[in-house]
Design an enzyme around this catalytic site. Structure first.
Site, PDB file in Angstrom:
ATOM      1  N   ASP A 370       0.822  -1.210   0.261  1.00  0.00           N
ATOM      2  CA  ASP A 370       0.314   0.128   0.142  1.00  0.00           C
ATOM      3  C   ASP A 370       1.337   1.295  -0.227  1.00  0.00           C
ATOM      4  O   ASP A 370       2.565   0.851   0.396  1.00  0.00           O
ATOM      5  CB  ASP A 370      -0.560   0.505   1.548  1.00  0.00           C
ATOM      6  N   LYS A 371       0.210   2.368  -0.600  1.00  0.00           N
ATOM      7  CA  LYS A 371       0.975   3.926  -1.043  1.00  0.00           C
ATOM      8  C   LYS A 371       1.473   4.439   1.159  1.00  0.00           C
ATOM      9  O   LYS A 371       2.167   3.967   2.190  1.00  0.00           O
ATOM     10  CB  LYS A 371       0.973   4.077  -1.982  1.00  0.00           C
ATOM     11  N   THR A 372       0.182   4.961   0.940  1.00  0.00           N
ATOM     12  CA  THR A 372      -0.406   5.873   2.044  1.00  0.00           C
ATOM     13  C   THR A 372      -0.287   5.446   4.011  1.00  0.00           C
ATOM     14  O   THR A 372      -0.870   4.447   3.805  1.00  0.00           O
ATOM     15  CB  THR A 372      -1.924   6.228   1.971  1.00  0.00           C
ATOM     16  N   THR A 525      -2.250   1.372  -4.703  1.00  0.00           N
ATOM     17  CA  THR A 525      -2.921   2.809  -3.825  1.00  0.00           C
ATOM     18  C   THR A 525      -4.154   3.331  -5.275  1.00  0.00           C
ATOM     19  O   THR A 525      -4.489   3.204  -6.393  1.00  0.00           O
ATOM     20  CB  THR A 525      -2.287   3.305  -4.270  1.00  0.00           C
ATOM     21  N   GLY A 526      -5.522   4.079  -3.987  1.00  0.00           N
ATOM     22  CA  GLY A 526      -6.172   4.746  -4.463  1.00  0.00           C
ATOM     23  C   GLY A 526      -5.685   6.287  -5.062  1.00  0.00           C
ATOM     24  O   GLY A 526      -6.791   6.731  -5.309  1.00  0.00           O
ATOM     25  N   LYS A 553      -7.914  -4.466  -4.678  1.00  0.00           N
ATOM     26  CA  LYS A 553      -6.740  -4.971  -3.771  1.00  0.00           C
ATOM     27  C   LYS A 553      -6.351  -6.649  -3.553  1.00  0.00           C
ATOM     28  O   LYS A 553      -5.476  -7.092  -3.677  1.00  0.00           O
ATOM     29  CB  LYS A 553      -6.727  -3.731  -2.940  1.00  0.00           C
ATOM     30  N   ASP A 572      -1.648  -0.623   5.543  1.00  0.00           N
ATOM     31  CA  ASP A 572      -2.436  -0.586   7.038  1.00  0.00           C
ATOM     32  C   ASP A 572      -3.807   0.027   7.123  1.00  0.00           C
ATOM     33  O   ASP A 572      -3.876   1.112   8.125  1.00  0.00           O
ATOM     34  CB  ASP A 572      -1.713   0.890   7.409  1.00  0.00           C
TER      35      ASP A 572
END
Length: 713
Positions: A370-372, A525-526, A553, A572
């Site tokens: 995931d990115k953020t 990522t969104g 995802k 997360d």
């Protein structure tokens, strides 16, 4: 407008990120209950075992000591041994019988067979039915060691937290239902489609719906992983579990209960968890093989000695074979290594909730990040500033920070923090005002200061007042997905600020370490593609999937599985939960939500993504040590059982039970010592050396602060 929040929703250009063992032979219930049960049984059994060993004539005979004849001494073994067999051995007997009924004999069946043979043979010897040494000492030692092994095993696995309960906790219990001109509190379960509810600032949306009146920003980070609140106006959809900020809104309910988006995520998590492979652990497979090996050896031993015309030796040798096959070392081979591995991981801020995942991590060839909040910090910070010619940079920054200082908006806090970092003096503002989704205004040192995004410029009619140099910078920032805020002083645009979700300083090293291990790195990522591409380019990520919804995802992990990949998912947010549960190994970043942690098998208590590579190296070292222990533990039985059966009797050598017991104890000691060697494994990798050098270069206070930041529980 409320001074408690400062929505800048229109300033953000782009999408919102991250839009979305059963151990055979154990009782039902949580692993925490198992650990407590085995712990209590272990200590009870140990208190019974000590007197049995102390009064065992066989044990003292190994050392050439003969105990005095006394009824009390001779009664300890039978009395306490029987209690120990029925109490401490109960779990092995019941679960061993269950394994035999299911035709899947494993560790429990092997232990049950061993303690039953030792118990029966000891009573037969006690009553004079067989000319054998008593085996009460063997019964006591086997039960105590097996209980210790299973206690350590269950403690290492830990109490699994419920992902579904964590998801459900996002929904409030009650809602404020609009009833004519009044409102009344009702249970969320009583809401129906078409009902209108009031959602006040700081409250969660009780059900999916459409805003019927009002406008507000919503914190959807628990659902989407996006760090920036999202602006919603009348007619916009809102989802259950999101939190209203700054203003009250009225929401018309469109879906309740099982029809909500959150319930859909719950179902995906549940399905993914229930479909997880229940592959047996190595020790269970070895125990199954050893069960059949010992059984076959015992049968062959009995048949051969009877055929040789020596039924007395047939009984003695058969009992010796079954007793020597007791899996002392095998029972500790895996639990000791797992307990050490989980302890080593915990000291590095890595919490292992499922040992199967720790074993399987070594085979992972694809890691999806995931990115953020995972590769990035999950919070915006100022990355650039452009000013109109003639405008003093520090002066403008001070005015902007002053105007934002009374706002609680994340972007406002980022500007104030950056001004402090730059050592800029921030004046005291007055007449603070904010407008959702547009910006803030205040009077600072007699000057009218406005800070906001594109919507604010449009309202003020200042779209064409942006200087060429500033406009060029803004175009570049927008192109890479940055949030842009303009600073207007006395009716003129004097500057613009770029704010971005900063990439963690250690993310590049995390990707490099995985690449060095031959692992493919994917990011999902969104966020909008330009944001995703910027982060991926900076980190050297192999494959990027942008603007993905929560279910996407999960589908991405499934598609990678279809391509033959062994996948670890690192995330997360609640939206990551289905993918975390569906992956071969789910790894939750510790700064994330409870549901993400509950859906994952491994939790990183720190925010350092380099620990993903550490987990993989620990997995490889742990598996190697498990294999070594199993080879030794099983190897002892492969050699000792034929000797106990009397295969060398023709040349005059028969393995006495006492010698077999000594070899068995030696095997257990070797397995335990070999497990301890895991501590020497190099699992920290290259970043440990860099941190060590950095620590030496820093002062003691800096070192302590840095270490505290890296390992947060």
């Amino acid at each position: 407008m409320s001074p408690s929040t400062d929505p800048h929703g229109d300033a953000v250009d782009g999408g919102h990120d991250d839009g979305g063992h059963d151990d055979g032979g154990h009782d039902d219930g949580g692993h925490g209950d198992h650990a407590d049960m085995f712990r209590r049984q272990f200590w009870r059994s140990l208190w019974l075992a000590v007197p049995i060993l102390v009064t065992s004539r066989t044990v003292w005979g190994w050392f050439g000591v003969e105990l005095p004849d006394a009824v009390f001494i001779d009664a300890v073994g039978p009395v306490l041994g029987t209690v120990l067999y029925l109490d401490g051995g109960r779990v092995f007997l019941t679960q061993g019988w269950q394994e035999l009924r299911n035709r899947t004999p494993g560790m429990m069946a092997l232990i049950a067979m061993a303690i039953t043979v030792a118990f029966t043979a000891s009573w037969a010897s006690q009553l004079g039915w067989l000319e054998l040494d008593e085996f009460w000492w063997e019964l006591a030692g086997l039960i105590v060691i097996m209980l210790l092994g299973h206690w350590q095993e269950m403690r290492a696995i830990g109490q699994a937290r419920s992902a579904l309960d964590s998801l459900a906790a996002l929904i409030p219990d009650t809602a404020e239902l609009v009833d004519g001109d009044d409102t009344r509190e009702v249970a969320v379960a009583d809401l129906s489609r078409g009902d209108v509810v009031v959602v006040r600032p700081g409250s969660s949306v009780p059900a999916d719906g459409v805003i019927a009146a009002g406008a507000a920003e919503f914190d959807e980070s628990m659902l989407t992983g996006e760090s920036t609140p999202v602006d919603h106006d009348t007619g916009d959809d809102v989802v259950a579990g999101s939190v209203a900020l700054g203003s009250s809104v009225r929401v018309e309910v469109t879906a309740t209960g099982g029809d909500t988006a959150l319930a859909g995520i719950q179902r995906m998590v549940e399905e993914a968890q229930s479909s997880t492979s229940r592959t047996q652990v190595l020790a269970d497979r070895a125990a199954a093989g050893l069960f059949w090996y010992a059984t076959a050896a015992a049968v062959v031993t009995a048949v051969v000695w009877v055929a040789l015309g020596n039924p007395g030796q047939a009984v003695a040798r058969t009992v010796t074979v079954l007793v020597i096959a007791c899996p002392h070392a095998l029972g500790l081979a895996i639990p000791l290594v797992v307990s050490l591995a989980t302890s080593m991981a915990a000291r590095r801020g890595i919490l292992v909730r499922d040992r199967m995942a720790l074993e399987g991590m070594r085979q992972v060839d694809t890691v999806v990040f995931d990115k953020t909040g995972t590769l990035t910090e999950g919070a915006h910070r100022v990355t650039d500033m452009a000013t109109r010619d003639g405008a003093e940079r520090d002066d403008v920054l001070g005015l902007a920070a002053a105007a934002e200082s009374d706002s609680e908006h994340p972007l406002a806090r980022a500007i104030v923090a950056w001004a402090a970092d730059q050592g800029v003096e921030v004046p005291q503002p007055s007449d603070f005002r904010s407008e959702a989704g547009k910006g803030v205004a205040a009077t600072v040192d007699g000057r009218d200061v406005v800070v906001g995004g594109p919507a604010m410029l449009a309202d003020l009619g200042l779209e064409n007042d942006v200087a060429d140099g500033v406009a060029d910078a803004v175009a570049e920032w927008v192109g890479r997905g940055a949030a842009v805020l303009h600073v207007v002083v006395d009716g003129h645009v004097v500057a613009a600020l770029a704010l971005e979700d900063a990439v963690r300083d250690v993310s590049g090293a995390a990707v490099d370490e995985l690449h060095d291990a031959g692992v493919r790195v994917v990011m999902a990522t969104g966020d909008a593609s330009q944001v995703a591409d910027r982060v991926a380019g900076e980190l050297g990520i192999d494959d990027v999937h942008a603007q993905v919804q929560p279910g996407d995802k999960h589908d991405l992990v499934a598609a990678l599985h279809d391509d033959g990949a062994v996948v670890a998912m690192v995330g997360d947010g609640v939206n990551d939960a289905p993918a975390l549960a569906a992956a071969d190994v789910g790894i939750a970043i510790g700064a994330g939500t409870d549901v993400a942690a509950a859906s994952a098998q491994i939790v990183l208590a720190s925010d350092d993504p380099r620990n993903v590579a550490v987990v993989r190296r620990l997995s490889a070292a742990t598996y190697q040590k498990m294999r070594q222990n199993l080879v030794w533990a099983a190897g002892y039985n492969v050699v000792a059982v034929p000797l106990a059966a009397g295969v060398l009797a023709p040349i005059g050598f028969v393995l006495p039970p006492a010698v077999g017991a000594i070899l068995m104890s030696l095997s257990t000691i070797i397995v335990a010592a070999n497990a301890q060697l895991l501590r020497r494994a190099d699992i920290d990798g290259p970043h440990a050396e860099r941190e060590s050098r950095d620590d030496r270069a820093s002062g003691p206070d800096d070192v302590r602060e840095d270490r505290g930041d890296r390992v947060r529980a």
